[in-house]
Design a protein around this motif. Structure first.
Motif, short mmCIF file in Angstrom:
data_model
loop_
_atom_site.label_atom_id
_atom_site.label_comp_id
_atom_site.label_asym_id
_atom_site.label_seq_id
_atom_site.Cartn_x
_atom_site.Cartn_y
_atom_site.Cartn_z
N LYS A 70 -44.48 0.01 17.37
CA LYS A 70 -45.13 0.99 16.55
C LYS A 70 -45.34 2.22 17.64
N ARG A 71 -45.75 3.39 17.02
CA ARG A 71 -46.48 4.54 17.68
C ARG A 71 -47.89 4.59 17.61
N THR B 131 -51.50 -7.09 13.92
CA THR B 131 -49.94 -7.15 13.60
C THR B 131 -49.10 -7.52 14.83
N GLY C 183 -46.53 -4.86 16.00
CA GLY C 183 -47.23 -3.59 16.25
C GLY C 183 -47.03 -3.04 17.54
N ARG D 265 -55.02 -3.25 10.90
CA ARG D 265 -53.95 -3.65 11.98
C ARG D 265 -54.55 -4.25 13.28
N GLN E 269 -49.09 5.27 14.15
CA GLN E 269 -48.76 4.18 13.11
C GLN E 269 -49.60 2.96 13.08
N GLN E 270 -50.31 2.67 14.31
CA GLN E 270 -50.86 1.46 14.70
C GLN E 270 -52.48 1.81 14.45
#
Length: 359
Positions: free
Chosen positions: A256-257, A249, A253, A279, A260-261
């Motif tokens: 993101k948190r 990502t 990425g 990811r 989420q990653q």
């Protein structure tokens, strides 16, 4: 000047854009590998100039000559020497810039570093030199195919026109059906029109190439300073006009948190473990984890534009320059096979390292 790439599988290149030939020596190629010269030529044809109205009009056959290391269609394990002769140079086009430093070119840095430079077509700094990488990459692909590893790159963005980032939505083989090498037919048409418009204006445009590697085994890459993504980044950023590299990502990425990653592990097939998402781009801790490896390479607009620009000559005096010559308005279509070639060489080098550790 460092002219060799790789550790166990290596490529040493030679030649200039307007010299007699461009070529190289591949060392570390395993013996007994079946090599079809038509397959190598096919890869060169994907990169060669003049293949469409979106590329430079320089007309080169780019016919490869294998000089050593292959006998009766199989590699012997000895160095593979090869060359591709230059036949369509217009060196006179560059006389006007003999003592001028073109904006954003390597003219100035080469002159200061070496005290002499071949100004014809950029000399050693020309993207024409990348055809040596194509040959070596084609040889590496021969080995990788036997290991079940496939590599496919495509144009994913030209200017502000870009395709969906999820490569799984496309038939990647369809990228070869259009001149832009984009798997999204509608976006490909938009990209083509943009490149034509930019070319008509005497300008250039950049973009992004995405590459997907399937079938990569677990364990490629070394901890600390030999991480697989670092090796891939090194390979990609060595390509002319490359300005950025990201895998998985990437930069997106980073906003993101962790929740989420993260890629959660799940039971896989044949008693293996896989990840619910990917990811990480198939690489964790610098080592391949068996999932698809995917990354993106950003390319700047070609530095040679066919409009007048201000610069200086070798004495530092202001001058204007309006370059002649034949140049690509966008490198993306011809850079796709170069990205694949560099990925293939990097993976084979890492694969040979892994095999040597297992003995």
């Amino acid at each position: 000047m460092r002219n060799t790439f790789g550790t166990l599988f290596t490529l040493t290149t030679f030649g200039e854009s307007h010299g007699a030939a461009v070529g190289g020596i591949v060392d570390g190629m395993p013996s007994g590998v079946t090599v079809n010269i038509d397959d190598i030529q096919h890869e060169l044809n994907r990169r060669k100039p003049g293949q469409s109205n979106l590329t430079t009009s320089r007309c080169e056959a780019d016919q490869v000559e294998l000089l050593s290391g292959v006998f009766d269609g199989r590699t012997t394990g000895t160095p593979i020497g090869f060359l591709v002769r230059n036949t369509d140079q217009n060196s006179a086009d560059y006389e006007s810039i003999r003592e001028v430093f073109r904006p954003s070119h390597a003219d100035y840095t080469y002159q200061i570093k070496y005290g002499v430079r071949d100004y014809r077509g950029g000399g050693r700094a020309s993207a024409r030199i990348t055809l040596s990488r194509i040959v070596a990459g084609a040889l590496a692909k021969c080995v990788l195919r036997s290991e079940g590893i496939s590599i496919k790159a495509y144009t994913s963005q030209v200017g502000e026109i870009k395709v969906d980032e999820d490569y799984r939505k496309f038939n990647l083989a369809s990228a070869e059906l259009n001149a832009v090498r984009c798997p999204d037919e509608l976006k490909a048409q938009e990209m083509e029109q943009l490149i034509k418009r930019v070319k008509a204006e005497g300008d250039t445009v950049g973009g992004v190439i995405t590459c997907v590697i399937k079938g990569c085994p677990i364990g490629l890459g070394e901890p600390e300073f030999g991480k697989l993504h670092a090796q891939l980044g090194h390979a990609m950023l060595s390509i002319n006009a490359a300005k950025g590299f990201e895998y998985g990502t990437g930069f997106e990425g980073c906003i993101k948190r962790g929740s989420q990653q993260n890629d959660s592990f799940v039971p896989g097939v044949a008693n293996n473990i896989s990840t619910l998402t990917n990811r990480s781009g198939g690489i964790q801790g610098g080592i391949s984890n068996g999932e698809d490896i995917y990354f993106r390479v950003a390319f700047k607009p070609v530095a040679t534009i066919l409009t007048t620009q201000n610069t200086v000559n070798k004495d530092g005096r202001p001058v204007s320059v309006n370059p002649k010559g034949r140049h690509d308005p966008c490198v993306l279509p011809r850079a796709v096979p170069i990205v694949e070639a560099m990925a293939a060489m990097t993976l084979l080098d890492a694969l040979l390292a892994l095999k040597s550790e297992q003995f």
